[in-house]
Motif scaffolding. Structure first.
Motif, PDB file in Angstrom:
ATOM      1  N   GLN A 154      -0.627   3.186   6.846  1.00 16.46           N
ATOM      2  CA  GLN A 154       0.032   3.490   8.117  1.00 16.46           C
ATOM      3  C   GLN A 154      -0.980   3.516   9.259  1.00 16.46           C
ATOM      4  N   MET A 155      -2.166   4.046   9.013  1.00 21.35           N
ATOM      5  CA  MET A 155      -3.199   4.040  10.045  1.00 21.35           C
ATOM      6  C   MET A 155      -3.644   2.610  10.341  1.00 21.35           C
ATOM      7  N   ASP A 156      -3.703   1.785   9.311  1.00 21.83           N
ATOM      8  CA  ASP A 156      -4.043   0.372   9.466  1.00 21.83           C
ATOM      9  C   ASP A 156      -3.020  -0.299  10.389  1.00 21.83           C
ATOM     10  N   ILE A 157      -1.743  -0.091  10.094  1.00 23.02           N
ATOM     11  CA  ILE A 157      -0.687  -0.698  10.903  1.00 23.02           C
ATOM     12  C   ILE A 157      -0.739  -0.185  12.335  1.00 23.02           C
ATOM     13  N   GLN A 177       5.734  -5.752  15.126  1.00 23.13           N
ATOM     14  CA  GLN A 177       6.454  -4.759  14.322  1.00 23.13           C
ATOM     15  C   GLN A 177       7.127  -5.429  13.125  1.00 23.13           C
ATOM     16  N   LEU A 178       7.714  -6.613  13.364  1.00 24.79           N
ATOM     17  CA  LEU A 178       8.381  -7.331  12.275  1.00 24.79           C
ATOM     18  C   LEU A 178       7.382  -7.707  11.183  1.00 24.79           C
ATOM     19  N   VAL A 179       6.236  -8.241  11.590  1.00 27.67           N
ATOM     20  CA  VAL A 179       5.213  -8.630  10.614  1.00 27.67           C
ATOM     21  C   VAL A 179       4.759  -7.417   9.810  1.00 27.67           C
ATOM     22  N   ALA A 180       4.499  -6.299  10.514  1.00 28.31           N
ATOM     23  CA  ALA A 180       4.065  -5.080   9.824  1.00 28.31           C
ATOM     24  C   ALA A 180       5.109  -4.614   8.816  1.00 28.31           C
ATOM     25  N   ARG A 187       0.749  -4.992   1.877  1.00 24.72           N
ATOM     26  CA  ARG A 187      -0.466  -4.549   2.549  1.00 24.72           C
ATOM     27  C   ARG A 187      -1.042  -3.289   1.906  1.00 24.72           C
ATOM     28  N   VAL A 188      -0.195  -2.480   1.303  1.00 20.78           N
ATOM     29  CA  VAL A 188      -0.685  -1.266   0.660  1.00 20.78           C
ATOM     30  C   VAL A 188      -1.688  -1.592  -0.441  1.00 20.78           C
ATOM     31  N   VAL A 230      -8.225  -8.286   4.271  1.00 17.43           N
ATOM     32  CA  VAL A 230      -6.931  -7.669   3.954  1.00 17.43           C
ATOM     33  C   VAL A 230      -6.079  -8.606   3.109  1.00 17.43           C
ATOM     34  N   HIS A 231      -5.978  -9.855   3.532  1.00 11.84           N
ATOM     35  CA  HIS A 231      -5.135 -10.804   2.806  1.00 11.84           C
ATOM     36  C   HIS A 231      -5.701 -11.114   1.423  1.00 11.84           C
TER      37      HIS A 231
END
Length: 240
Positions: A154-157, A177-180, A187-188, A230-231
């Motif tokens: 959540q902090m990452d986002i 927002q949609l991507v997140a 992503r977690v 990240v990816h």
């Protein structure tokens, strides 16, 4: 429900004076209240005198902060009347909601992220105000490798959404927002261990340092490196 709406249940943060320009701290504090839904669209802020008294600041400092919020399209100011919160974030939520039913895969979402996030970092290095930089710093300081995976994510986002908000463009923010939202379950995986969390935080710190230094090329390159990490973590988690 959007990522930003999830934050509305948090306790209202008190204004805390730090060793920064007071107007920047005020701007960051008030923007946080608006973004978190404490002051919804259409809400009139308290009169300047009362708001200044409640925050323990001068009306001059408060007016400087309100002027920046107006430049970001977050409030409308009128002579002799209280400032009113605009529908900017509602517009972004509407963009997000309008795209929510599109069949966007995780690969689609990460491709969009690769396209827009480096440019957002470059724009931030060029245009960020002191208040913007302070907000990035606040998120960065709240992030650490000992957080649970979900909270770390959540902090990452939030770090990325702060960058998106700097554009003052509801379309950009809505897409971000949609991507997140679409990739959060994947992503977690970038936050499952202390090591991966540490790498993600280091990536944010490199972006922050470049933005604070007004280094546009450095900010863009730092974001590209961060997204690659990240990816990769997301892909490693999937393959395992």
């Amino acid at each position: 429900m959007t990522i930003e709406n999830l934050m509305k249940t948090e306790p209202e943060p008190a204004f805390q004076r730090r060793s920064r320009a007071l107007s920047a701290e005020l701007t960051a504090h008030l923007e946080r209240l608006i973004v978190s839904g404490r002051f919804p669209a259409g809400t009139a802020l308290p009169p300047e005198r009362k708001l200044a008294e409640s925050l323990g600041v001068s009306r001059t400092s408060l007016r400087e902060a309100l002027l920046e919020l107006e430049s970001k399209r977050l409030i409308e100011r009128h002579q002799g009347r209280p400032s009113v919160v605009t529908g900017f974030h509602q517009e972004a939520d509407d963009v997000h909601a309008g795209l929510a039913d599109l069949p966007v895969s995780v690969d689609n979402a990460t491709e969009i992220e690769d396209l827009i996030e480096p440019h957002l970092a470059r724009l931030a290095a060029r245009n960020a105000t002191k208040a913007d930089i302070l907000q990035l710093e606040t998120v960065l300081n709240a992030s650490h490798e000992y957080l649970p995976p979900e909270q770390s994510m959540q902090m990452d986002i939030e770090f990325h959404l702060v960058l998106a908000r700097m554009c003052s463009n509801p379309l950009v923010l809505g897409v971000s927002q949609l991507v997140a939202e679409r990739i959060k379950d994947f992503r977690v995986r970038a936050h499952v261990s202390r090591e991966t969390r540490r790498v993600c935080i280091e990536g944010h710190r490199a972006v922050y340092n470049a933005v604070a230094a007004r280094d546009q090329d450095g900010a863009e390159q730092a974001m590209r490196r961060h997204l690659a990490d990240v990816h990769r973590f997301m892909s490693d988690g999937f393959s395992s």
